[in-house]
Design a protein around this motif. Sequence first.
Motif, mmCIF file in Angstrom:
data_model
loop_
_atom_site.group_PDB
_atom_site.id
_atom_site.type_symbol
_atom_site.label_atom_id
_atom_site.label_comp_id
_atom_site.label_asym_id
_atom_site.label_seq_id
_atom_site.Cartn_x
_atom_site.Cartn_y
_atom_site.Cartn_z
ATOM 1 N N PHE A 27 0.814 -1.215 0.000
ATOM 2 C CA PHE A 27 0.000 0.000 0.000
ATOM 3 C C PHE A 27 0.845 1.262 0.000
ATOM 4 C CE2 PHE A 27 -3.575 -2.462 0.241
ATOM 5 C CZ PHE A 27 -4.728 -1.804 0.621
ATOM 6 N N PHE A 85 -14.828 1.030 2.288
ATOM 7 C CA PHE A 85 -14.745 2.337 1.634
ATOM 8 C C PHE A 85 -13.321 2.854 1.478
ATOM 9 C CE2 PHE A 85 -18.768 2.017 3.942
ATOM 10 C CZ PHE A 85 -19.639 2.109 2.875
ATOM 11 N N VAL A 86 -12.343 2.090 1.912
ATOM 12 C CA VAL A 86 -10.947 2.530 1.851
ATOM 13 C C VAL A 86 -10.351 2.115 0.508
ATOM 14 C CG1 VAL A 86 -8.659 2.246 2.859
ATOM 15 C CG2 VAL A 86 -10.652 2.387 4.327
ATOM 16 N N GLN A 87 -9.679 3.068 -0.132
ATOM 17 C CA GLN A 87 -8.979 2.779 -1.376
ATOM 18 C C GLN A 87 -7.484 2.743 -1.092
ATOM 19 O OE1 GLN A 87 -9.927 5.766 -4.219
ATOM 20 N NE2 GLN A 87 -12.005 5.049 -4.536
ATOM 21 N N PRO A 88 -6.755 1.883 -1.788
ATOM 22 C CA PRO A 88 -5.294 1.896 -1.629
ATOM 23 C C PRO A 88 -4.738 3.264 -1.998
ATOM 24 C CG PRO A 88 -5.998 -0.015 -2.886
ATOM 25 C CD PRO A 88 -7.199 0.856 -2.712
ATOM 26 N N THR A 90 -2.287 4.101 -3.823
ATOM 27 C CA THR A 90 -1.952 4.203 -5.243
ATOM 28 C C THR A 90 -3.193 4.492 -6.073
ATOM 29 O OG1 THR A 90 -2.095 1.799 -5.399
ATOM 30 C CG2 THR A 90 0.087 2.749 -5.094
ATOM 31 N N ALA A 91 -4.345 3.936 -5.680
ATOM 32 C CA ALA A 91 -5.583 4.201 -6.412
ATOM 33 C C ALA A 91 -6.014 5.643 -6.209
ATOM 34 C CB ALA A 91 -6.674 3.240 -5.955
ATOM 35 N N ARG A 92 -5.802 6.185 -5.004
ATOM 36 C CA ARG A 92 -6.158 7.585 -4.743
ATOM 37 C C ARG A 92 -5.303 8.522 -5.586
ATOM 38 N NH1 ARG A 92 -5.593 8.071 1.328
ATOM 39 N NH2 ARG A 92 -5.374 5.847 1.420
ATOM 40 N N LYS A 93 -4.013 8.207 -5.743
ATOM 41 C CA LYS A 93 -3.132 9.045 -6.566
ATOM 42 C C LYS A 93 -3.577 9.007 -8.010
ATOM 43 C CE LYS A 93 0.992 8.529 -3.745
ATOM 44 N NZ LYS A 93 2.322 7.920 -3.671
ATOM 45 N N ASN A 95 -6.604 8.542 -9.117
ATOM 46 C CA ASN A 95 -7.865 9.274 -9.256
ATOM 47 C C ASN A 95 -7.664 10.787 -9.293
ATOM 48 O OD1 ASN A 95 -9.327 6.915 -9.337
ATOM 49 N ND2 ASN A 95 -9.811 6.942 -7.143
ATOM 50 N N ARG A 96 -6.575 11.286 -8.715
ATOM 51 C CA ARG A 96 -6.320 12.733 -8.690
ATOM 52 C C ARG A 96 -5.813 13.235 -10.021
ATOM 53 N NH1 ARG A 96 -3.099 13.006 -3.021
ATOM 54 N NH2 ARG A 96 -4.804 12.311 -1.731
#
Length: 97
Positions: A27, A85-88, A90-93, A95-96
């Motif tokens: 993660f 509801f938690v995203q890894p 790397t997935a959040r980066k 999405n930005r």
Amino acid sequence: MLIPAVVGLGISGGCFGTLTTVVLPRFFGRAHLGAIAGVQMMVIVIASALGPSLLANFKAITGSYNGGLYTCCLFAPIVIFLMLFVQPPTARKANRR
């Protein structure tokens, strides 16, 4: 109750080992693993102090540990629900962008 306690302790210890050696580096990467492990240990120490205090307070107020034990049992389903509801990171980066 000895056998379920031993089995539960073994399972939780095995899951903790997997968490620290596989999931955290996946993660968060290996660069900040020491800082993450430090925060993780801090949370464990704080919870180790709050758990017995919670149980002692329930025993003092109600005369039984049952209410405190049931309260502690609520934490696991709440955390499991919140994990949905938690995203890894790397997935959040991704999405930005």
